[in-house]
Design a protein around this motif. Structure first.
Motif, PDB file in Angstrom:
ATOM      1  N   SER A 146      -2.230  -0.951  19.830  1.00 52.79           N
ATOM      2  CA  SER A 146      -2.047  -0.431  18.485  1.00 52.79           C
ATOM      3  C   SER A 146      -2.709  -1.381  17.481  1.00 52.79           C
ATOM      4  O   SER A 146      -2.910  -2.555  17.760  1.00 52.79           O
ATOM      5  N   PRO A 147      -3.052  -0.845  16.304  1.00 54.43           N
ATOM      6  CA  PRO A 147      -3.627  -1.727  15.289  1.00 54.43           C
ATOM      7  C   PRO A 147      -2.603  -2.766  14.844  1.00 54.43           C
ATOM      8  O   PRO A 147      -1.393  -2.559  14.972  1.00 54.43           O
ATOM      9  N   PRO A 148      -3.070  -3.883  14.332  1.00 53.55           N
ATOM     10  CA  PRO A 148      -2.129  -4.939  13.935  1.00 53.55           C
ATOM     11  C   PRO A 148      -1.238  -4.506  12.778  1.00 53.55           C
ATOM     12  O   PRO A 148      -1.638  -3.742  11.907  1.00 53.55           O
ATOM     13  N   ASP A 149      -0.019  -4.999  12.802  1.00 54.81           N
ATOM     14  CA  ASP A 149       0.924  -4.700  11.723  1.00 54.81           C
ATOM     15  C   ASP A 149       0.560  -5.532  10.498  1.00 54.81           C
ATOM     16  O   ASP A 149       0.119  -6.671  10.604  1.00 54.81           O
ATOM     17  N   GLY A 150       0.760  -4.983   9.334  1.00 53.78           N
ATOM     18  CA  GLY A 150       0.551  -5.727   8.103  1.00 53.78           C
ATOM     19  C   GLY A 150      -0.871  -5.704   7.575  1.00 53.78           C
ATOM     20  O   GLY A 150      -1.193  -6.416   6.627  1.00 53.78           O
ATOM     21  N   TYR A 151      -1.761  -4.897   8.155  1.00 52.76           N
ATOM     22  CA  TYR A 151      -3.141  -4.831   7.660  1.00 52.76           C
ATOM     23  C   TYR A 151      -3.181  -3.956   6.420  1.00 52.76           C
ATOM     24  O   TYR A 151      -2.688  -2.833   6.405  1.00 52.76           O
ATOM     25  N   ASP A 152      -3.754  -4.488   5.355  1.00 49.76           N
ATOM     26  CA  ASP A 152      -3.860  -3.763   4.091  1.00 49.76           C
ATOM     27  C   ASP A 152      -5.329  -3.420   3.856  1.00 49.76           C
ATOM     28  O   ASP A 152      -6.128  -4.310   3.558  1.00 49.76           O
ATOM     29  N   PRO A 153      -5.728  -2.148   4.001  1.00 45.70           N
ATOM     30  CA  PRO A 153      -7.137  -1.794   3.806  1.00 45.70           C
ATOM     31  C   PRO A 153      -7.632  -1.997   2.376  1.00 45.70           C
ATOM     32  O   PRO A 153      -8.825  -2.169   2.147  1.00 45.70           O
ATOM     33  N   GLU A 154      -6.708  -2.009   1.415  1.00 44.08           N
ATOM     34  CA  GLU A 154      -7.103  -2.245   0.021  1.00 44.08           C
ATOM     35  C   GLU A 154      -7.499  -3.700  -0.209  1.00 44.08           C
ATOM     36  O   GLU A 154      -8.369  -3.995  -1.019  1.00 44.08           O
ATOM     37  N   ASN A 155      -6.835  -4.611   0.491  1.00 43.67           N
ATOM     38  CA  ASN A 155      -7.126  -6.035   0.370  1.00 43.67           C
ATOM     39  C   ASN A 155      -7.179  -6.639   1.785  1.00 43.67           C
ATOM     40  O   ASN A 155      -6.243  -7.303   2.217  1.00 43.67           O
ATOM     41  N   PRO A 156      -8.298  -6.408   2.512  1.00 37.38           N
ATOM     42  CA  PRO A 156      -8.326  -6.821   3.917  1.00 37.38           C
ATOM     43  C   PRO A 156      -8.324  -8.335   4.115  1.00 37.38           C
ATOM     44  O   PRO A 156      -7.937  -8.813   5.174  1.00 37.38           O
ATOM     45  N   TYR A 157      -8.737  -9.112   3.119  1.00 32.92           N
ATOM     46  CA  TYR A 157      -8.837 -10.565   3.289  1.00 32.92           C
ATOM     47  C   TYR A 157      -7.562 -11.302   2.882  1.00 32.92           C
ATOM     48  O   TYR A 157      -7.556 -12.522   2.845  1.00 32.92           O
TER      49      TYR A 157
END
Length: 105
Positions: free
Chosen positions: A13-24
């Motif tokens: 599964s994709p990692p938890d807590g990834y924010d596409p709006e602020n990926p860094y």
């Protein structure tokens, strides 16, 4: 020392807590997401390769009847190859389709 008996489980599964709006925001999650995306892309590429091999065998076995007998494999292969690869255009895979001509008036 011994091996643990049982099955090996992978986290797919994709990692938890990834924010596409602020990926860094979180560098660790960012790199985990990149690894996830690359892994998924490789899986899609390998699936397309397997379908291509099945299509080759279908063409060889069916001979002149390949247009009727292998049609379902052709459609699966075309669907599998649409939007995969390492192209430089950053378009979303859903936008990688046949080009639609503009209506002329």
């Amino acid at each position: 020392m011994g091996r643990k008996k049982g099955t090996v489980e992978f986290d797919e599964s994709p990692p938890d807590g990834y924010d596409p709006e602020n990926p860094y925001k979180d560098p660790v999650v960012y790199f985990d997401m990149r690894e996830y995306q690359v892994r998924e892309k490789w899986i899609d590429i390998e699936k397309a390769k397997i379908l291509r091999e099945k299509l080759k065998w279908c063409y060889r076995i069916e001979g002149v009847n390949h247009l009727q007998k292998c049609r379902h494999l052709v459609q699966q292969y075309l669907d599998a190859t649409r939007g995969i690869g390492w192209g430089k255009d950053g378009r979303h895979p859903s936008l990688h389709g046949p080009k639609v001509e503009a209506e002329s008036e």
